[in-house]
Scaffold this motif. Structure first.
Motif, mmCIF file in Angstrom:
data_model
loop_
_atom_site.group_PDB
_atom_site.id
_atom_site.type_symbol
_atom_site.label_atom_id
_atom_site.label_comp_id
_atom_site.label_asym_id
_atom_site.label_seq_id
_atom_site.Cartn_x
_atom_site.Cartn_y
_atom_site.Cartn_z
ATOM 1 N N LEU A 125 0.823 -1.212 0.000
ATOM 2 C CA LEU A 125 0.000 0.000 0.000
ATOM 3 C C LEU A 125 0.856 1.261 0.000
ATOM 4 O O LEU A 125 0.520 2.249 -0.671
ATOM 5 C CB LEU A 125 -0.948 -0.003 1.196
ATOM 6 N N ASP A 126 1.955 1.244 0.722
ATOM 7 C CA ASP A 126 2.842 2.413 0.728
ATOM 8 C C ASP A 126 3.359 2.700 -0.676
ATOM 9 O O ASP A 126 3.509 3.864 -1.077
ATOM 10 C CB ASP A 126 4.014 2.191 1.686
ATOM 11 N N GLY A 132 0.908 7.555 -6.128
ATOM 12 C CA GLY A 132 -0.205 8.469 -6.297
ATOM 13 C C GLY A 132 -1.127 8.076 -7.431
ATOM 14 O O GLY A 132 -0.913 7.082 -8.131
ATOM 15 N N GLY A 133 -2.192 8.850 -7.614
ATOM 16 C CA GLY A 133 -3.140 8.578 -8.685
ATOM 17 C C GLY A 133 -4.129 7.497 -8.307
ATOM 18 O O GLY A 133 -4.684 7.502 -7.205
ATOM 19 N N THR A 134 -4.338 6.551 -9.211
ATOM 20 C CA THR A 134 -5.245 5.434 -8.976
ATOM 21 C C THR A 134 -4.498 4.128 -9.180
ATOM 22 O O THR A 134 -3.377 4.113 -9.675
ATOM 23 C CB THR A 134 -6.450 5.493 -9.936
ATOM 24 N N ALA A 135 -5.136 3.041 -8.796
ATOM 25 C CA ALA A 135 -4.505 1.729 -8.939
ATOM 26 C C ALA A 135 -5.586 0.667 -9.076
ATOM 27 O O ALA A 135 -6.726 0.854 -8.644
ATOM 28 C CB ALA A 135 -3.622 1.426 -7.728
ATOM 29 N N LEU A 137 -6.907 -2.344 -7.573
ATOM 30 C CA LEU A 137 -6.795 -2.974 -6.259
ATOM 31 C C LEU A 137 -6.532 -4.471 -6.377
ATOM 32 O O LEU A 137 -5.843 -5.052 -5.535
ATOM 33 C CB LEU A 137 -8.077 -2.730 -5.452
ATOM 34 N N VAL A 138 -7.070 -5.099 -7.420
ATOM 35 C CA VAL A 138 -6.890 -6.545 -7.603
ATOM 36 C C VAL A 138 -5.448 -6.853 -7.987
ATOM 37 O O VAL A 138 -4.750 -7.607 -7.316
ATOM 38 C CB VAL A 138 -7.870 -7.096 -8.664
ATOM 39 N N GLU A 139 -5.011 -6.267 -9.089
ATOM 40 C CA GLU A 139 -3.710 -6.612 -9.660
ATOM 41 C C GLU A 139 -2.545 -6.120 -8.816
ATOM 42 O O GLU A 139 -1.482 -6.750 -8.773
ATOM 43 C CB GLU A 139 -3.604 -6.032 -11.079
ATOM 44 N N GLU A 140 -2.734 -5.002 -8.101
ATOM 45 C CA GLU A 140 -1.613 -4.378 -7.412
ATOM 46 C C GLU A 140 -1.642 -4.554 -5.889
ATOM 47 O O GLU A 140 -0.734 -4.100 -5.208
ATOM 48 C CB GLU A 140 -1.551 -2.889 -7.766
ATOM 49 N N PHE A 141 -2.685 -5.223 -5.384
ATOM 50 C CA PHE A 141 -2.728 -5.444 -3.938
ATOM 51 C C PHE A 141 -3.351 -6.786 -3.578
ATOM 52 O O PHE A 141 -2.714 -7.626 -2.929
ATOM 53 C CB PHE A 141 -3.492 -4.317 -3.250
ATOM 54 N N THR A 368 -6.722 2.060 7.595
ATOM 55 C CA THR A 368 -5.835 2.981 8.307
ATOM 56 C C THR A 368 -4.962 3.808 7.360
ATOM 57 O O THR A 368 -4.682 4.982 7.623
ATOM 58 C CB THR A 368 -4.931 2.222 9.298
ATOM 59 N N LYS A 369 -4.543 3.216 6.250
ATOM 60 C CA LYS A 369 -3.674 3.926 5.317
ATOM 61 C C LYS A 369 -4.442 4.641 4.211
ATOM 62 O O LYS A 369 -3.950 5.616 3.629
ATOM 63 C CB LYS A 369 -2.675 2.952 4.674
ATOM 64 N N MET A 370 -5.636 4.159 3.895
ATOM 65 C CA MET A 370 -6.429 4.750 2.814
ATOM 66 C C MET A 370 -7.863 5.003 3.276
ATOM 67 O O MET A 370 -8.822 4.437 2.737
ATOM 68 C CB MET A 370 -6.430 3.835 1.588
#
Length: 397
Positions: A125-126, A132-135, A137-141, A368-370
């Motif tokens: 997540l960091d 920044g921007g968008t991501a 959530l499936v592929e990157e987390f 907590t982070k987002m």
């Protein structure tokens, strides 16, 4: 008790793969007398259990056999026949294999992984926040997290991890691939695992695969095909459901913004929130993994004859008003939440403790982070798969 000519089966499954709703046909089935008969796209007709007590009974009663399905035209969504694995075994063979693996998934063993999983989750997540921007959530987390964990347990090199998305899709596909394409993907995964086993034989390490190889080579407690099949099942099952449930949980919470806001304000509710979301989210498209009656057995007032298959709809059972108060509401502080999200009986999810750990850490890190997490585009849902979940979910924070 009803003991008449079985009713004509109705087409099944009921749910659509887009979204996480529970079809109204399940409510009608729960309110109807007895059980209903259903017909999946492939295989023979089956009885369908939808009420909580009936589902729990079928899952827990040893007179219902999974292994019998290998001898029959088992009800299924795809054309490929059922393959033998630990999921198709009955005791004592099932018990023998499960015992070999279970030591790696005890609550004590899993808790030892928490600091590492927490660090991994935070780092993922960091990295997104820093970029920044968008991501996606499936592929990157949601996918990298459980893949990294299960591959670490099995000693799979980090460089090989991206391959498992394609192989896992092949194993869980229903009709998006031809039988030949599906078989090719499965055989590629089996070949990789066999090769990796050979490497581990020559250079054993302190991981689950090395322990299973020792059980094969030294203690002669499983055959070589069982060793390969077991590692394949652990690898796929060990990441696919968690990778699906993380975006499912986020999707549900963002559809209930008051619950997301509450979790942001009270992150200590994460453990009970995970249990509630496991109850609320119907992960499977429909009931699967038929259980065959080994003798005449009464279920829900219906006499199931010896040799007849029964499907269990755990997603519907987890919304049964006979068992759960306000079952269609998300209550993050729900108590006595004895859901069936991890199954029940001898086939209760072996990795339930590991899945809980990953879901706890993932959800806690997100709130907590987002805290301003939001969906930033159309959600693309998986199609023609055994599980329901977003394939792509663009989020901003």
């Amino acid at each position: 008790m009803t003991s008449t000519t079985p009713p004509a089966p109705v087409a099944y499954p009921f749910n659509d793969q887009s979204g996480l709703g529970v079809h109204e046909a399940y409510t009608a089935a729960q309110d109807a007398e007895g059980l209903i008969r259903v017909q999946l796209p492939y295989g023979e007709p089956a009885w369908l259990a939808t009420r909580y007590d009936d589902v729990r009974f079928v899952l827990g009663d040893m007179r219902f056999s999974r292994a019998e399905g290998l001898k029959r035209d088992e009800p299924r969504r795809g054309p490929a026949p059922t393959r033998e694995s630990i999921l198709t075994m009955d005791p004592p063979h099932h018990t023998r294999l499960r015992t070999l693996v279970s030591r790696a998934f005890t609550k004590h063993q899993v808790e030892g992984l928490r600091p590492w999983v927490r660090q991994l989750t935070g780092d993922l997540l960091d990295g997104l926040i820093e970029r920044g921007g968008t991501a996606d959530l499936v592929e990157e987390f949601a996918l990298p997290l459980p893949v990294a964990v299960i591959c670490e347990l099995l000693g799979v090199p980090a460089a090989d991890r991206p391959k498992f998305r394609v192989w896992s899709d092949a194993l869980l596909s229903t009709t998006s691939l031809t039988v030949e394409e599906q078989q090719a993907g499965i055989e590629a995964l089996r070949a990789y695992i066999a090769e990796h086993i050979a490497v581990r034989r020559a250079q054993p390490e302190d991981d689950l695969m090395s322990a299973l190889i020792e059980a094969r080579d030294v203690k002669d407690r499983l055959t070589e095909p069982e060793l390969v099949n077991l590692c394949v099942t652990i690898l796929v099952a060990g990441h696919e459901t968690t990778a699906s449930q993380i975006p499912n949980f986020v999707h549900v919470l963002l559809e209930h913004p008051e619950e997301w806001a509450r979790l942001v304000a009270e992150p200590e509710l994460v453990p009970s929130a995970v249990e509630e979301l496991m109850r609320f989210v119907p992960l499977g498209v429909g009931g699967g993994f038929a259980r065959y009656a080994t003798e005449d057995i009464e279920v829900g007032g219906v006499l199931i004859r010896k040799g007849e298959p029964v499907l269990v709809a755990t997603g519907a059972a987890n919304r049964d008003p006979r068992r759960f108060d306000a079952p269609n509401e998300v209550r993050l502080d729900r108590t006595s939440n004895q859901h069936l999200g991890f199954g029940h009986g001898v086939h209760h999810c072996l990795g339930a403790q590991l899945a809980r750990l990953e879901l706890h850490e993932a959800l806690h890190a997100l709130v907590t982070k987002m805290p301003e997490l939001h969906i930033a585009g159309d959600v693309e849902w998986k199609e023609q798969m055994l599980v329901r979940a977003p394939r792509k979910m663009i989020v901003g924070w």
